[in-house]
Scaffold this motif. Sequence first.
Motif, PDB file in Angstrom:
ATOM      1  N   GLN A 120       0.971  -1.308  -0.011  1.00  0.00           N
ATOM      2  CA  GLN A 120      -0.101   0.083  -0.087  1.00  0.00           C
ATOM      3  C   GLN A 120       0.748   1.368  -0.169  1.00  0.00           C
ATOM      4  O   GLN A 120       0.588   2.389  -0.678  1.00  0.00           O
ATOM      5  CB  GLN A 120      -0.819   0.073   1.343  1.00  0.00           C
ATOM      6  N   LEU A 121       1.972   1.093   0.632  1.00  0.00           N
ATOM      7  CA  LEU A 121       2.850   2.375   0.831  1.00  0.00           C
ATOM      8  C   LEU A 121       4.076   2.331  -0.195  1.00  0.00           C
ATOM      9  O   LEU A 121       4.725   1.496   0.182  1.00  0.00           O
ATOM     10  CB  LEU A 121       3.486   2.488   2.357  1.00  0.00           C
ATOM     11  N   PHE A 122       3.890   2.962  -1.373  1.00  0.00           N
ATOM     12  CA  PHE A 122       4.554   3.041  -2.397  1.00  0.00           C
ATOM     13  C   PHE A 122       5.551   3.992  -2.594  1.00  0.00           C
ATOM     14  O   PHE A 122       6.425   4.189  -3.538  1.00  0.00           O
ATOM     15  CB  PHE A 122       4.085   2.152  -3.754  1.00  0.00           C
ATOM     16  N   MET A 123       5.241   5.268  -1.774  1.00  0.00           N
ATOM     17  CA  MET A 123       5.925   6.352  -2.279  1.00  0.00           C
ATOM     18  C   MET A 123       7.344   6.476  -1.214  1.00  0.00           C
ATOM     19  O   MET A 123       7.279   5.802  -0.280  1.00  0.00           O
ATOM     20  CB  MET A 123       5.126   7.418  -1.904  1.00  0.00           C
ATOM     21  N   PRO A 124       8.213   7.402  -1.523  1.00  0.00           N
ATOM     22  CA  PRO A 124       9.451   7.322  -0.780  1.00  0.00           C
ATOM     23  C   PRO A 124       9.241   7.928   0.775  1.00  0.00           C
ATOM     24  O   PRO A 124      10.000   7.829   1.467  1.00  0.00           O
ATOM     25  CB  PRO A 124      10.275   8.269  -1.524  1.00  0.00           C
ATOM     26  N   ARG A 127       4.429  11.182   3.772  1.00  0.00           N
ATOM     27  CA  ARG A 127       3.866  12.302   3.676  1.00  0.00           C
ATOM     28  C   ARG A 127       3.320  12.198   2.076  1.00  0.00           C
ATOM     29  O   ARG A 127       2.079  12.524   1.676  1.00  0.00           O
ATOM     30  CB  ARG A 127       4.565  13.620   3.937  1.00  0.00           C
ATOM     31  N   GLU A 128       4.129  11.820   1.259  1.00  0.00           N
ATOM     32  CA  GLU A 128       3.863  11.697  -0.087  1.00  0.00           C
ATOM     33  C   GLU A 128       2.957  10.819  -0.269  1.00  0.00           C
ATOM     34  O   GLU A 128       2.071  10.778  -1.285  1.00  0.00           O
ATOM     35  CB  GLU A 128       5.180  11.521  -1.134  1.00  0.00           C
ATOM     36  N   ASP A 129       3.172   9.626   0.399  1.00  0.00           N
ATOM     37  CA  ASP A 129       2.143   8.537   0.120  1.00  0.00           C
ATOM     38  C   ASP A 129       0.609   9.070   0.524  1.00  0.00           C
ATOM     39  O   ASP A 129      -0.273   8.602  -0.361  1.00  0.00           O
ATOM     40  CB  ASP A 129       2.448   7.284   1.143  1.00  0.00           C
ATOM     41  N   ALA A 131      -0.474  11.953   0.485  1.00  0.00           N
ATOM     42  CA  ALA A 131      -0.632  12.774  -0.654  1.00  0.00           C
ATOM     43  C   ALA A 131      -1.228  12.083  -1.859  1.00  0.00           C
ATOM     44  O   ALA A 131      -1.916  12.910  -2.700  1.00  0.00           O
ATOM     45  CB  ALA A 131       0.327  13.988  -0.699  1.00  0.00           C
ATOM     46  N   PHE A 132      -0.594  10.964  -2.067  1.00  0.00           N
ATOM     47  CA  PHE A 132      -0.932  10.454  -3.404  1.00  0.00           C
ATOM     48  C   PHE A 132      -2.523  10.421  -4.113  1.00  0.00           C
ATOM     49  O   PHE A 132      -2.517  11.062  -4.984  1.00  0.00           O
ATOM     50  CB  PHE A 132      -0.292   9.139  -3.476  1.00  0.00           C
ATOM     51  N   GLY A 133      -3.274  10.063  -3.155  1.00  0.00           N
ATOM     52  CA  GLY A 133      -4.878   9.888  -3.604  1.00  0.00           C
ATOM     53  C   GLY A 133      -5.271  10.993  -3.813  1.00  0.00           C
ATOM     54  O   GLY A 133      -5.883  11.371  -4.931  1.00  0.00           O
ATOM     55  N   PRO A 165       8.466   4.900   4.509  1.00  0.00           N
ATOM     56  CA  PRO A 165       7.555   3.830   5.143  1.00  0.00           C
ATOM     57  C   PRO A 165       8.464   2.703   5.595  1.00  0.00           C
ATOM     58  O   PRO A 165       8.088   1.973   6.540  1.00  0.00           O
ATOM     59  CB  PRO A 165       6.756   3.350   4.067  1.00  0.00           C
ATOM     60  N   THR A 180      -3.475   6.890   4.320  1.00  0.00           N
ATOM     61  CA  THR A 180      -3.665   7.287   2.701  1.00  0.00           C
ATOM     62  C   THR A 180      -4.915   6.959   2.421  1.00  0.00           C
ATOM     63  O   THR A 180      -5.287   7.742   1.511  1.00  0.00           O
ATOM     64  CB  THR A 180      -2.639   6.019   2.115  1.00  0.00           C
TER      65      THR A 180
END
Lengths: 278, 253
Positions: A120-124, A127-129, A131-133, A165, A180
Amino acid sequence: METPGGKTGELSAGKHGEATAGAAGGTDGVPVSLEVSGLAFAYPDGHQALFGVDFGIGRGERVALLGPNGAGKTTLVLHLNGILTGGAGTVTVAGLPVGKRHMAEIRRKVGIVFQDPDDQLFMPTVREDVAFGPAAAGMKGAELEERVHAALEQVGMAAFADRPPHHLSFGQRRRVAVATVLAMEPEILVLDEPSSNLDPASRRELADILRSLDVTVLMVTHDLPYALELCPRSLVLSDGVIVADGRTGDLLSDEELMRTHRLELPFGFDPRSVTMGA
Amino acid sequence: MGAGHAHRLYRHGHSPVHALPPHTKLAAAFAFVVVVVSTPREAMWAFALYAVLLAVVARQARVPAGVLLKRLLIEIPFVAFAVLMPFVAEGERVDVLGLSLSVNGLWGAWNVLAKGTLGVAASVLLASTTELRELLLGLQRLKLPPLLVQIASFMIRYGDVITDEMRRMRIARESRGFEASGVRHWGVLAKSAGALFIRSYERGERVHLAMVSRGYAGSMPVIDEVTASRAQWSYALALPFAALAVCLLGWTL
């Protein structure tokens, strides 16, 4: 480990539960969050996973979806936001039919928290994760920042916003995974085995968080005590159909039902002896 | 791992070089390397001047000389190739310490060594002063194809996850009495590698599912926008422009 301070206190007076606890399966008077009717689905290899599933969930309800392995739980979940389509039947989210025409809107309204937070957590960074949606939906700037902060605050992880993450504990990752999805302000939160791999403290913290949220929850789980603790109402899915729908306590006390559908309570656990706080 | 989110190549600091936006640093390092590579190899003094320029940057960035030199060691495998050139190249030969060496080969070796070292030094400086995360943002800002940026970003995110999976598989093998000690065991290692590949591939599919569930439709949303002022650009580009002046002198003198 920080708890989402203060929030636990108001749980006993929670606005969930009472409103719908008695109305097993009934959603009269309450706006409907999720309506599934006649849903059937066979995989391309011919394996049929769902044979006509019908149920409805009212806004603000917390419902557990119970069922043995291979009952079709994951298949059902993937229908809720239109990842799988093409079988018979319909899924409606807050009045909106799941289908190609409203896909973006549906994906925003149905927040699925998958079992493995590493998927589920694929961003670096956290916070960015989170923010993704919302960012994928076109939100930016201060509004986005605020949304992310609010979501992390709800799960007690605001202090970890800039961490990657993979440097968090498993329980923390699971909570961020919930954030997220919360950041998208979903109509309904769908959790796939939320308590799996959690130690008792993380498990309790997650329960506190879930109780504090003002959102409809559908929780797919094997963890029957967890279902009893969090969800006033349960559905039992077995061999691709809903075989029972009622108050969680009643279902878990029905030994015949439990045995027929390979649902086993942990050793020494008696659902009748549990008195719910609220 | 462990220490916050800094990569081990990154040296935390607050120097003016650290503070520069990542895309300006990337552009400056790239332009510097291009200028260095286009310098004629006979202009030996020019390379000395380039080295001085980099030393000035390192000083500005407060990267100690020792650290810089130690990281330059990564170059050694490539240097080995350069050392071979004087022995194997064709053409006119000279005698050095009783060895017959090719003049062309010597120039070639010097060319590779000087330009390579300067390039590596510039990259080391970039990596020491810019976090990985920032580098990705910089690349994105410089309009590198989004697909490449996404691949790099997933590599960073899942590198540790996959290494960890590999470690667990090794522990599982060893717990059952397997110790890779020779060619006969390569089959087992190859099968583990295959299993790891399949696991990673399946994880990829699950990640994609999670992305699609949150509204991914082919492009990553821009969450952090990096911007640079004119002053920051000119500060960053001072290095390649100084190098360009040296290069032009090298061609004219």
